[in-house]
Design a protein around this motif. Structure first.
Motif, PDB file in Angstrom:
ATOM      1  N   SER A   1      -9.167 -45.353  -0.654  1.00  0.00           N
ATOM      2  CA  SER A   1     -10.022 -46.058  -1.621  1.00  0.00           C
ATOM      3  C   SER A   1      -9.802 -45.530  -3.029  1.00  0.00           C
ATOM      4  O   SER A   1      -9.638 -46.305  -3.987  1.00  0.00           O
ATOM      5  CB  SER A   1     -11.502 -45.918  -1.239  1.00  0.00           C
ATOM      6  OG  SER A   1     -11.807 -46.668  -0.099  1.00  0.00           O
TER       7      SER A   1
ATOM      8  N   ASP B   1      -7.108 -57.573  -5.323  1.00  0.00           N
ATOM      9  CA  ASP B   1      -7.040 -58.985  -5.688  1.00  0.00           C
ATOM     10  C   ASP B   1      -6.838 -59.863  -4.455  1.00  0.00           C
ATOM     11  O   ASP B   1      -7.226 -61.030  -4.454  1.00  0.00           O
ATOM     12  CB  ASP B   1      -5.871 -59.223  -6.657  1.00  0.00           C
ATOM     13  CG  ASP B   1      -6.057 -58.459  -7.953  1.00  0.00           C
ATOM     14  OD1 ASP B   1      -7.042 -58.738  -8.661  1.00  0.00           O
ATOM     15  OD2 ASP B   1      -5.222 -57.580  -8.244  1.00  0.00           O
TER      16      ASP B   1
ATOM     17  N   VAL C   1      -8.134 -47.588  -6.457  1.00  0.00           N
ATOM     18  CA  VAL C   1      -8.796 -47.687  -7.763  1.00  0.00           C
ATOM     19  C   VAL C   1      -7.870 -47.176  -8.861  1.00  0.00           C
ATOM     20  O   VAL C   1      -7.702 -47.834  -9.897  1.00  0.00           O
ATOM     21  CB  VAL C   1     -10.141 -46.921  -7.749  1.00  0.00           C
ATOM     22  CG1 VAL C   1     -10.745 -46.848  -9.146  1.00  0.00           C
ATOM     23  CG2 VAL C   1     -11.118 -47.589  -6.778  1.00  0.00           C
TER      24      VAL C   1
ATOM     25  N   ILE D   1     -12.784 -52.114  -3.053  1.00  0.00           N
ATOM     26  CA  ILE D   1     -12.884 -53.539  -2.736  1.00  0.00           C
ATOM     27  C   ILE D   1     -12.756 -54.367  -4.014  1.00  0.00           C
ATOM     28  O   ILE D   1     -12.046 -55.371  -4.055  1.00  0.00           O
ATOM     29  CB  ILE D   1     -14.193 -53.853  -1.983  1.00  0.00           C
ATOM     30  CG1 ILE D   1     -14.123 -53.219  -0.584  1.00  0.00           C
ATOM     31  CG2 ILE D   1     -14.436 -55.347  -1.898  1.00  0.00           C
ATOM     32  CD1 ILE D   1     -15.440 -53.192   0.156  1.00  0.00           C
ATOM     33  N   LYS D   2     -13.414 -53.930  -5.077  1.00  0.00           N
ATOM     34  CA  LYS D   2     -13.313 -54.638  -6.360  1.00  0.00           C
ATOM     35  C   LYS D   2     -11.912 -54.541  -6.945  1.00  0.00           C
ATOM     36  O   LYS D   2     -11.475 -55.439  -7.671  1.00  0.00           O
ATOM     37  CB  LYS D   2     -14.331 -54.087  -7.349  1.00  0.00           C
ATOM     38  CG  LYS D   2     -15.747 -54.511  -7.052  1.00  0.00           C
ATOM     39  CD  LYS D   2     -16.706 -53.999  -8.102  1.00  0.00           C
ATOM     40  CE  LYS D   2     -18.115 -54.462  -7.787  1.00  0.00           C
ATOM     41  NZ  LYS D   2     -19.066 -54.042  -8.813  1.00  0.00           N
ATOM     42  N   ALA D   3     -11.187 -53.474  -6.647  1.00  0.00           N
ATOM     43  CA  ALA D   3      -9.833 -53.287  -7.172  1.00  0.00           C
ATOM     44  C   ALA D   3      -8.835 -54.246  -6.526  1.00  0.00           C
ATOM     45  O   ALA D   3      -7.821 -54.589  -7.135  1.00  0.00           O
ATOM     46  CB  ALA D   3      -9.377 -51.844  -6.967  1.00  0.00           C
TER      47      ALA D   3
ATOM     48  N   LYS E   1     -16.803 -49.536  -2.463  1.00  0.00           N
ATOM     49  CA  LYS E   1     -17.076 -50.743  -3.254  1.00  0.00           C
ATOM     50  C   LYS E   1     -16.103 -50.854  -4.426  1.00  0.00           C
ATOM     51  O   LYS E   1     -15.645 -51.944  -4.766  1.00  0.00           O
ATOM     52  CB  LYS E   1     -18.522 -50.752  -3.745  1.00  0.00           C
ATOM     53  CG  LYS E   1     -19.519 -51.004  -2.648  1.00  0.00           C
ATOM     54  CD  LYS E   1     -20.932 -51.034  -3.165  1.00  0.00           C
ATOM     55  CE  LYS E   1     -21.891 -51.248  -2.005  1.00  0.00           C
ATOM     56  NZ  LYS E   1     -23.282 -51.316  -2.439  1.00  0.00           N
ATOM     57  N   LYS E   2     -15.757 -49.726  -5.035  1.00  0.00           N
ATOM     58  CA  LYS E   2     -14.796 -49.734  -6.136  1.00  0.00           C
ATOM     59  C   LYS E   2     -13.423 -50.193  -5.658  1.00  0.00           C
ATOM     60  O   LYS E   2     -12.725 -50.937  -6.346  1.00  0.00           O
ATOM     61  CB  LYS E   2     -14.681 -48.344  -6.774  1.00  0.00           C
ATOM     62  CG  LYS E   2     -15.862 -47.957  -7.629  1.00  0.00           C
ATOM     63  CD  LYS E   2     -15.613 -46.589  -8.244  1.00  0.00           C
ATOM     64  CE  LYS E   2     -16.791 -46.151  -9.093  1.00  0.00           C
ATOM     65  NZ  LYS E   2     -16.557 -44.823  -9.683  1.00  0.00           N
TER      66      LYS E   2
ATOM     67  N   ASP F   1      -4.921 -49.614  -9.316  1.00  0.00           N
ATOM     68  CA  ASP F   1      -5.351 -50.837 -10.000  1.00  0.00           C
ATOM     69  C   ASP F   1      -5.433 -50.631 -11.507  1.00  0.00           C
ATOM     70  O   ASP F   1      -5.013 -51.497 -12.284  1.00  0.00           O
ATOM     71  CB  ASP F   1      -6.701 -51.299  -9.443  1.00  0.00           C
ATOM     72  CG  ASP F   1      -7.151 -52.614 -10.035  1.00  0.00           C
ATOM     73  OD1 ASP F   1      -6.362 -53.583 -10.025  1.00  0.00           O
ATOM     74  OD2 ASP F   1      -8.294 -52.672 -10.529  1.00  0.00           O
TER      75      ASP F   1
END
Length: 169
Positions: free
Chosen positions: A116, A151, A120, A147-149, A144-145, A123
């Motif tokens: 994870s 695309d 990050v 997952i947001k990273a 969560k970070k 990204d």
């Protein structure tokens, strides 16, 4: 003709990384020619590079996953800057639209955390390049970070058996 309707293409089996963060690219010239041909057919297609990490021995599948995961994390944690620099370099050199990881190795909480964190950091370094991962059912617990990273995500559901016992139904 099929390339006119495809939106994304992932190049598998052309690049690997080792625990030191070094990348190896197989048939770089051949891949470049292929990418050029595909882009002439469909200039809007996005082409991503999938890189596979270090292989490791083990008596059982579980041992292999633990050993492979440890080498992946060595690259992604201890040699993070080198690996990220090499990834960004090859993406720019070959004009890939992004990077993809097959990730099956998060067998421990520490591995999930380190993968994870790596996503990050990567990204942030990619700029406008995309980040994707193929994840299996047993290792989809990212921060969560992270997952947001991402695309793009592909679920490796072929490792799941249906109610009749069929694999990859």
């Amino acid at each position: 003709g099929h390339y006119k309707t495809i939106t994304d293409l992932i190049v598998f089996g052309a690049a690997t990384f080792d625990e030191n963060g070094s990348l190896s690219f197989i048939d770089k010239d051949k891949v470049a020619v292929y990418m050029d041909r595909v882009r002439k057919i469909n200039p809007d297609i996005k082409i991503h590079l999938n890189i596979l990490g270090p292989d490791a021995p083990g008596e059982t599948w579980d041992e292999q996953m633990i050993n492979k995961g440890a080498l992946h994390i060595q690259a992604m944690k201890d040699n993070c800057e080198t690996l990220i620099s090499n990834i960004v370099s090859i993406l720019n050199e070959m004009n890939f639209d992004g990077i993809y990881f097959d990730w099956e190795y998060t067998t421990t909480v520490d591995m999930k955390y380190e993968f994870s964190e790596f996503l990050v950091k990567l990204d942030e370094a990619l700029g406008n390049k995309e980040l994707g991962s193929a994840l299996s059912a047993w290792c989809c617990k990212l921060s969560k970070k992270a997952i947001k990273a991402l695309d793009n995500v592909t679920v490796m559901s072929y490792d799941i058996f249906d109610r009749y016992g069929y694999h990859a139904s």
